[in-house]
Write a protein that holds these residues in place. Sequence first.
Motif, PDB file in Angstrom:
ATOM      1  N   THR A 125      -0.164  46.660  -2.972  1.00  0.00           N
ATOM      2  CA  THR A 125       0.471  47.797  -2.270  1.00  0.00           C
ATOM      3  C   THR A 125       0.548  48.752  -2.955  1.00  0.00           C
ATOM      4  N   HIS A 126       1.369  48.739  -4.251  1.00  0.00           N
ATOM      5  CA  HIS A 126       1.747  49.747  -5.073  1.00  0.00           C
ATOM      6  C   HIS A 126       0.448  50.311  -6.214  1.00  0.00           C
ATOM      7  N   LYS A 127      -0.362  49.360  -6.472  1.00  0.00           N
ATOM      8  CA  LYS A 127      -1.174  49.828  -7.719  1.00  0.00           C
ATOM      9  C   LYS A 127      -2.748  50.039  -6.809  1.00  0.00           C
ATOM     10  N   GLY A 186       8.223  49.055  -0.186  1.00  0.00           N
ATOM     11  CA  GLY A 186       7.672  50.134   0.010  1.00  0.00           C
ATOM     12  C   GLY A 186       6.062  50.346  -0.255  1.00  0.00           C
ATOM     13  N   SER A 187       5.778  51.465  -0.443  1.00  0.00           N
ATOM     14  CA  SER A 187       4.213  51.734  -0.603  1.00  0.00           C
ATOM     15  C   SER A 187       3.888  52.226  -2.284  1.00  0.00           C
ATOM     16  N   GLY A 188       4.990  52.603  -2.704  1.00  0.00           N
ATOM     17  CA  GLY A 188       5.003  53.409  -4.124  1.00  0.00           C
ATOM     18  C   GLY A 188       5.106  54.955  -4.015  1.00  0.00           C
ATOM     19  N   TYR A 189       5.073  55.405  -2.642  1.00  0.00           N
ATOM     20  CA  TYR A 189       4.894  56.785  -2.360  1.00  0.00           C
ATOM     21  C   TYR A 189       6.310  57.221  -1.967  1.00  0.00           C
ATOM     22  N   ASP A 190       7.157  56.410  -1.245  1.00  0.00           N
ATOM     23  CA  ASP A 190       8.386  56.581  -0.657  1.00  0.00           C
ATOM     24  C   ASP A 190       9.338  55.757  -1.391  1.00  0.00           C
ATOM     25  N   ASP A 191      10.693  56.029  -1.083  1.00  0.00           N
ATOM     26  CA  ASP A 191      11.749  55.162  -1.602  1.00  0.00           C
ATOM     27  C   ASP A 191      11.644  54.050  -1.034  1.00  0.00           C
TER      28      ASP A 191
END
Length: 346
Positions: free
Chosen positions: A62-64, A328-333
């Motif tokens: 999700t994050h990377k 989350g997704s890495g783009y938002d808090d």
Amino acid sequence: MTKVTAEQLATARGCVLGLMLGDAIGATGGNVPASGTLRATSAGQLACFTVEGIIRANIRGTHKGICHPPSVVRHAYTRWAALQGIPGIKRWQEEDWPDGWLAQVPALAVRRGSAPATVSALQAQPIWGAEDLTWHSTGAHALTRILPAGLNRWWGPEPGRFAAEVASTTHGPEAADAAALGATVVANLVKGQTIDKATELAQRECQSFTKVMTGLPLSAALHAARDQPRQLQVLTQLVPDSRAASALAGAVYVALSYADPAQLLDALMFAASVPHGRHVAVAAGAFLGAAHGVEALPVGLVSRLELAWVADVLARDLLSEFLDGPSGSGYDDPPDPRWWDRYPGW
């Protein structure tokens, strides 16, 4: 507000806690003491790290954006081995490793039986994604530790293929096939299928990628359960050794022989009573827990499980990760700013 339904929660908790109960009862050979803690073995410990690894793999993806989930789960097994003080395990970083909240659970650092195939593979191939070594073990740990992956039916189309890939990081093709079939049985139970229907479907659904256990490998167990249920001699014949394939066949026989929710404890005691029954009890506990939900588990024994709280938290967090996205997704808090510390995405 969570997206997890009460039914999903009961199924996931039933599967993971049922596995842990089967592990503890299997370790006693069916002679459960009247009081005291029911301890986990290496099978239950590794199952905990499987769930943690699946959560961390999803967070990484999700994050990377780039992730090979079986390698992330394999990394989870190296953390287990490091906690146990097993020599020859590569340290992935000098400080704060093993990381994540499971590394803080004292009981997971205590050696409770061996897992020789898993340990030797971790010692021999410390690099993620290396393909130069092939494993040959047929041992039951490949099956028992991966069964909660079947809960992925809620968010993944082929949990059996994933289970086989994870098993293949330490075990040979036959054991990987058993892992695929076992996880797919769980996945079909998640969908609400009966135990016999879940097993029949699993055999067909895995035919495209099984390498050794081809055709209808569980048909003998299915027929035996219909024609001669609850027979110790039959179970002993189905489970002549500690191979993953034998444990799977035995678990199917046991789960079908004691298919009523009220018989769950009888099923695990029966499974544990044969010479190679400890792994059968683990798998049967996961199947029956997934089939009937956490309410079917005997409270008096579950409350004595050494890793009951750990297993319950993992089951809940597994659902939360995939259905609520707390990191989350890495783009938002992130909805839960502590989630990454609990489950670092690597």
